[in-house]
Scaffold this motif. Structure first.
Motif, PDB file in Angstrom:
ATOM      1  N   TYR A   1      -4.796   6.008   1.537  1.00  0.00           N
ATOM      2  CA  TYR A   1      -4.954   6.797   0.316  1.00  0.00           C
ATOM      3  C   TYR A   1      -5.971   6.133  -0.595  1.00  0.00           C
ATOM      4  O   TYR A   1      -6.012   4.917  -0.696  1.00  0.00           O
ATOM      5  N   ILE A   2      -6.751   6.980  -1.254  1.00  0.00           N
ATOM      6  CA  ILE A   2      -7.777   6.479  -2.177  1.00  0.00           C
ATOM      7  C   ILE A   2      -7.161   6.371  -3.568  1.00  0.00           C
ATOM      8  O   ILE A   2      -6.688   7.363  -4.122  1.00  0.00           O
ATOM      9  N   TYR A   3      -7.174   5.158  -4.111  1.00  0.00           N
ATOM     10  CA  TYR A   3      -6.540   4.886  -5.389  1.00  0.00           C
ATOM     11  C   TYR A   3      -7.559   4.582  -6.480  1.00  0.00           C
ATOM     12  O   TYR A   3      -8.701   4.196  -6.224  1.00  0.00           O
TER      13      TYR A   3
ATOM     14  N   MET B   1       2.632  -1.421   0.536  1.00  0.00           N
ATOM     15  CA  MET B   1       1.258  -0.896   0.587  1.00  0.00           C
ATOM     16  C   MET B   1       0.287  -2.050   0.823  1.00  0.00           C
ATOM     17  O   MET B   1       0.412  -3.106   0.220  1.00  0.00           O
ATOM     18  N   LYS B   2      -0.650  -1.821   1.665  1.00  0.00           N
ATOM     19  CA  LYS B   2      -1.598  -2.871   2.033  1.00  0.00           C
ATOM     20  C   LYS B   2      -3.002  -2.394   1.667  1.00  0.00           C
ATOM     21  O   LYS B   2      -3.392  -1.268   1.997  1.00  0.00           O
ATOM     22  N   GLU B   3      -3.746  -3.246   0.971  1.00  0.00           N
ATOM     23  CA  GLU B   3      -5.098  -2.837   0.597  1.00  0.00           C
ATOM     24  C   GLU B   3      -6.027  -2.937   1.797  1.00  0.00           C
ATOM     25  O   GLU B   3      -5.994  -3.899   2.556  1.00  0.00           O
ATOM     26  N   ILE B   4      -6.854  -1.912   1.948  1.00  0.00           N
ATOM     27  CA  ILE B   4      -7.820  -1.858   3.047  1.00  0.00           C
ATOM     28  C   ILE B   4      -9.208  -2.106   2.464  1.00  0.00           C
ATOM     29  O   ILE B   4      -9.593  -1.478   1.476  1.00  0.00           O
ATOM     30  N   GLU B   5      -9.948  -2.992   3.083  1.00  0.00           N
ATOM     31  CA  GLU B   5     -11.311  -3.230   2.603  1.00  0.00           C
ATOM     32  C   GLU B   5     -12.253  -2.184   3.194  1.00  0.00           C
ATOM     33  O   GLU B   5     -12.266  -1.963   4.405  1.00  0.00           O
ATOM     34  N   ILE B   6     -13.005  -1.535   2.323  1.00  0.00           N
ATOM     35  CA  ILE B   6     -13.950  -0.502   2.761  1.00  0.00           C
ATOM     36  C   ILE B   6     -15.367  -1.037   2.604  1.00  0.00           C
ATOM     37  O   ILE B   6     -15.775  -1.406   1.507  1.00  0.00           O
TER      38      ILE B   6
ATOM     39  N   TYR C   1      -5.421   1.991  -0.108  1.00  0.00           N
ATOM     40  CA  TYR C   1      -4.181   1.355   0.333  1.00  0.00           C
ATOM     41  C   TYR C   1      -3.595   2.157   1.481  1.00  0.00           C
ATOM     42  O   TYR C   1      -3.690   3.393   1.503  1.00  0.00           O
ATOM     43  N   ALA C   2      -2.991   1.460   2.413  1.00  0.00           N
ATOM     44  CA  ALA C   2      -2.329   2.118   3.534  1.00  0.00           C
ATOM     45  C   ALA C   2      -0.823   1.934   3.398  1.00  0.00           C
ATOM     46  O   ALA C   2      -0.360   0.865   2.990  1.00  0.00           O
ATOM     47  N   ASN C   3      -0.078   2.989   3.710  1.00  0.00           N
ATOM     48  CA  ASN C   3       1.381   2.864   3.684  1.00  0.00           C
ATOM     49  C   ASN C   3       1.856   2.327   5.039  1.00  0.00           C
ATOM     50  O   ASN C   3       1.047   1.999   5.916  1.00  0.00           O
ATOM     51  N   GLU C   4       3.157   2.231   5.194  1.00  0.00           N
ATOM     52  CA  GLU C   4       3.690   1.622   6.418  1.00  0.00           C
ATOM     53  C   GLU C   4       3.382   2.425   7.663  1.00  0.00           C
ATOM     54  O   GLU C   4       3.383   1.900   8.780  1.00  0.00           O
TER      55      GLU C   4
ATOM     56  N   ASN D   1      -8.083   0.750 -10.891  1.00  0.00           N
ATOM     57  CA  ASN D   1      -7.124  -0.096 -11.606  1.00  0.00           C
ATOM     58  C   ASN D   1      -5.824  -0.299 -10.843  1.00  0.00           C
ATOM     59  O   ASN D   1      -4.880  -0.891 -11.367  1.00  0.00           O
ATOM     60  N   ALA D   2      -5.767   0.181  -9.599  1.00  0.00           N
ATOM     61  CA  ALA D   2      -4.605  -0.102  -8.756  1.00  0.00           C
ATOM     62  C   ALA D   2      -4.532  -1.601  -8.510  1.00  0.00           C
ATOM     63  O   ALA D   2      -5.587  -2.251  -8.462  1.00  0.00           O
ATOM     64  N   PRO D   3      -3.378  -2.202  -8.314  1.00  0.00           N
ATOM     65  CA  PRO D   3      -2.066  -1.535  -8.234  1.00  0.00           C
ATOM     66  C   PRO D   3      -1.405  -1.287  -9.597  1.00  0.00           C
ATOM     67  O   PRO D   3      -0.357  -0.665  -9.627  1.00  0.00           O
ATOM     68  N   GLU D   4      -2.029  -1.737 -10.688  1.00  0.00           N
ATOM     69  CA  GLU D   4      -1.419  -1.469 -11.996  1.00  0.00           C
ATOM     70  C   GLU D   4      -1.341   0.029 -12.260  1.00  0.00           C
ATOM     71  O   GLU D   4      -0.388   0.521 -12.855  1.00  0.00           O
TER      72      GLU D   4
END
Ligand code: ZN
Length: 73
Positions: free
Chosen positions: A54-56, A1-6, A46-49, A59-62
């Motif tokens: 997806y909006i998390y 999962m890769k975090e996307i900056e918004i 976060y974006a999957n492969e 407190n992600a990724p914990e």
């Protein structure tokens, strides 16, 4: 999962929120996964492969809670 900056978090919510009643970034919700009261605008994306985003929970990724786990307080 890769975090996307918004950059514009309200605009992103308006365009990607999957339910009716789009919250304001200043709204507070309780995340059922971590149990904390969070400020909506602190969400992470976060974006999957496959590139699906997806909006998390803030407190992600914990915490693996997403917007479907947020309840009104
Ligand atoms: Zn959470």
């Amino acid at each position: 999962m890769k975090e996307i900056e918004i950059k514009d978090k309200q605009k992103y919510l308006d365009e990607n929120y999957i339910f009716e009643d789009i919250p304001e970034v200043s709204d507070r919700k309780r995340c059922l996964h971590c149990g904390e009261i969070i400020v909506v605008g602190n969400y992470k994306v976060y974006a999957n492969e496959q590139g699906d985003e997806y909006i998390y929970c803030p407190n992600a990724p914990e915490c693996d809670g997403t917007i479907i786990d947020w309840m009104d307080v």
